[in-house]
Write an enzyme that holds these catalytic residues in place. Structure first.
Site, PDB file in Angstrom:
ATOM      1  N   PHE A  12     -33.178 -38.390  31.734  1.00  0.00           N
ATOM      2  CA  PHE A  12     -34.668 -38.037  31.830  1.00  0.00           C
ATOM      3  C   PHE A  12     -34.783 -37.061  30.391  1.00  0.00           C
ATOM      4  O   PHE A  12     -34.909 -35.873  30.672  1.00  0.00           O
ATOM      5  CB  PHE A  12     -34.458 -37.224  32.967  1.00  0.00           C
ATOM      6  CG  PHE A  12     -33.964 -37.661  34.201  1.00  0.00           C
ATOM      7  CD1 PHE A  12     -35.024 -38.948  35.001  1.00  0.00           C
ATOM      8  CD2 PHE A  12     -32.854 -37.483  34.648  1.00  0.00           C
ATOM      9  CE1 PHE A  12     -34.425 -39.516  36.079  1.00  0.00           C
ATOM     10  CE2 PHE A  12     -32.192 -38.257  35.869  1.00  0.00           C
ATOM     11  CZ  PHE A  12     -33.265 -39.095  36.406  1.00  0.00           C
ATOM     12  N   SER A 116     -23.510 -25.003  39.843  1.00  0.00           N
ATOM     13  CA  SER A 116     -24.065 -24.112  38.617  1.00  0.00           C
ATOM     14  C   SER A 116     -23.850 -22.633  38.993  1.00  0.00           C
ATOM     15  O   SER A 116     -23.111 -21.915  38.287  1.00  0.00           O
ATOM     16  CB  SER A 116     -25.409 -24.130  38.435  1.00  0.00           C
ATOM     17  OG  SER A 116     -25.914 -23.442  37.535  1.00  0.00           O
ATOM     18  N   HIS A 136     -34.086 -28.398  40.477  1.00  0.00           N
ATOM     19  CA  HIS A 136     -35.686 -28.155  40.233  1.00  0.00           C
ATOM     20  C   HIS A 136     -36.244 -27.692  41.671  1.00  0.00           C
ATOM     21  O   HIS A 136     -37.504 -27.758  41.425  1.00  0.00           O
ATOM     22  CB  HIS A 136     -36.630 -29.307  39.505  1.00  0.00           C
ATOM     23  CG  HIS A 136     -36.268 -29.612  37.999  1.00  0.00           C
ATOM     24  ND1 HIS A 136     -35.447 -28.791  37.457  1.00  0.00           N
ATOM     25  CD2 HIS A 136     -36.399 -30.478  37.220  1.00  0.00           C
ATOM     26  CE1 HIS A 136     -35.141 -29.491  36.267  1.00  0.00           C
ATOM     27  NE2 HIS A 136     -35.747 -30.440  36.046  1.00  0.00           N
ATOM     28  N   ASP A 162     -38.851 -29.610  31.911  1.00  0.00           N
ATOM     29  CA  ASP A 162     -39.791 -29.688  32.962  1.00  0.00           C
ATOM     30  C   ASP A 162     -40.621 -28.652  33.171  1.00  0.00           C
ATOM     31  O   ASP A 162     -40.804 -28.330  34.520  1.00  0.00           O
ATOM     32  CB  ASP A 162     -38.964 -30.277  34.047  1.00  0.00           C
ATOM     33  CG  ASP A 162     -38.340 -31.591  33.701  1.00  0.00           C
ATOM     34  OD1 ASP A 162     -38.836 -32.482  33.414  1.00  0.00           O
ATOM     35  OD2 ASP A 162     -36.819 -31.596  33.873  1.00  0.00           O
TER      36      ASP A 162
HETATM   37  N1  SAH Z   1     -30.131 -33.571  31.295  1.00  0.00           N
HETATM   38  C1  SAH Z   1     -30.148 -34.705  31.861  1.00  0.00           C
HETATM   39  C2  SAH Z   1     -30.926 -34.795  33.185  1.00  0.00           C
HETATM   40  C3  SAH Z   1     -30.242 -33.792  34.203  1.00  0.00           C
HETATM   41  S1  SAH Z   1     -30.852 -34.261  35.818  1.00  0.00           S
HETATM   42  C4  SAH Z   1     -30.752 -35.842  30.985  1.00  0.00           C
HETATM   43  O1  SAH Z   1     -30.884 -35.459  29.750  1.00  0.00           O
HETATM   44  O2  SAH Z   1     -30.838 -37.062  31.350  1.00  0.00           O
HETATM   45  C5  SAH Z   1     -30.296 -32.675  36.821  1.00  0.00           C
HETATM   46  C6  SAH Z   1     -28.793 -32.666  36.878  1.00  0.00           C
HETATM   47  O3  SAH Z   1     -28.777 -31.400  37.620  1.00  0.00           O
HETATM   48  C7  SAH Z   1     -28.557 -33.858  37.947  1.00  0.00           C
HETATM   49  O4  SAH Z   1     -27.381 -34.413  37.344  1.00  0.00           O
HETATM   50  C8  SAH Z   1     -27.933 -32.773  39.154  1.00  0.00           C
HETATM   51  O5  SAH Z   1     -26.444 -33.116  39.653  1.00  0.00           O
HETATM   52  C9  SAH Z   1     -27.516 -31.348  38.508  1.00  0.00           C
HETATM   53  N2  SAH Z   1     -27.549 -30.320  39.548  1.00  0.00           N
HETATM   54  C10 SAH Z   1     -28.720 -29.995  40.143  1.00  0.00           C
HETATM   55  N3  SAH Z   1     -28.566 -29.028  41.016  1.00  0.00           N
HETATM   56  C11 SAH Z   1     -27.277 -28.345  40.496  1.00  0.00           C
HETATM   57  C12 SAH Z   1     -26.298 -27.318  40.717  1.00  0.00           C
HETATM   58  N4  SAH Z   1     -26.833 -26.545  41.669  1.00  0.00           N
HETATM   59  N5  SAH Z   1     -24.859 -27.277  40.264  1.00  0.00           N
HETATM   60  C13 SAH Z   1     -24.964 -28.203  39.320  1.00  0.00           C
HETATM   61  N6  SAH Z   1     -25.544 -29.235  39.171  1.00  0.00           N
HETATM   62  C14 SAH Z   1     -26.779 -29.394  39.492  1.00  0.00           C
HETATM   63 MG    MG Z   2     -35.236 -32.578  32.997  1.00  0.00          MG
END
Ligand code: SAH
Ligand code: MG
Length: 205
Positions: A12, A116, A136, A162
């Site tokens: 993305f 995270s 998000h 985003d």
């Molecule tokens: N930066 C990526 C897109 C990230 S999509 C690109 O360039 O394509 C968002 C990611 O955040 C997902 O893979 C999801 O697993 C991760 N994510 C969402 N909530 C999270 C959390 N609480 N802890 C760790 N990872 C998380």
């Molecule tokens: Mg994004």
């Protein structure tokens, strides 16, 4: 400097926003490591990592690899090929590992696999660049703001993906719960905007 070829990498990250990441990483990485929240298949990590290879830096990238709400089955950004049939859960870690190896970036991009909030609880290293592109929803966005932004070093940058000021363009939390609070804190000032990317620099005191 040359941009990486990410045409085969799922993810993305539009080209112009990836180029922004690459450019800021080139500038910031000589002063300390970068950290990304939200790895997915490694698209943005490759932009950051190729800069790290060029200037000799390190990129940490944090993800539990189980997908965000919006990546799950039935949601807009779901890719069925990411589901592990044994658990019926997403697993993007293998895809990420292959993509980083293909890009020749294993020395510069370090994956941290886990939630995270758990990783942030034990993190102790100032960052030259923090890129927030994780969950998000309101809670994950607030947690990432609260837990990670204190680690942006003086002169370091906070990059948020985003960010949509107009609700018609996308979800609220990155704007309401990361971008606006960062500006309101007086700790950060906006230095660049491209698409839904916002770059904020920590104000030197
Ligand atoms: N930066 C990526 C897109 C990230 S999509 C690109 O360039 O394509 C968002 C990611 O955040 C997902 O893979 C999801 O697993 C991760 N994510 C969402 N909530 C999270 C959390 N609480 N802890 C760790 N990872 C998380
Ligand atoms: Mg994004």
């Amino acid at each position: 400097m040359a941009l990486p070829d990410v045409s085969e990498v799922k993810g993305f990250m539009p080209d112009d926003e990836g180029a922004l990441l690459h450019r800021w990483a080139l500038e910031q990485l000589p002063t300390g490591p970068a950290l990304e929240v939200g790895t997915y298949a490694g698209k943005s990590a490759i932009y950051l990592g190729s800069a790290a290879a060029q200037v000799g830096g390190t990129v940490f990238t944090v993800d539990h690899h189980r997908g965000s709400e919006e990546n799950q089955a039935g949601w807009e950004h779901h890719d069925p090929s990411t589901v592990d049939p044994e658990f019926g859960l997403m697993d993007t870690l293998g895809m990420f590992r292959k993509n980083i190896a293909r890009a020749g970036l294993e020395e510069w991009v370090v994956a941290i696999v886990g939630p995270s909030t758990t990783v942030a609880r034990w993190w102790r290293t100032p960052l030259s660049l923090l890129f927030i592109d994780g969950g998000h929803g309101v809670e994950p966005a607030r947690a990432d703001y609260r837990n990670w932004t204190p680690w942006v070093a003086p002169g370091g940058v906070l990059i948020i993906h985003d960010v949509f000021p107009d609700p018609a363009d996308g979800g609220r939390p990155p704007y309401d719960d990361i971008y606006l609070p960062a500006l309101a804190s007086g700790e950060f000032a906006e230095v660049e905007a491209v698409g839904s990317m916002r770059v904020l620099r920590r104000v030197e005191r």
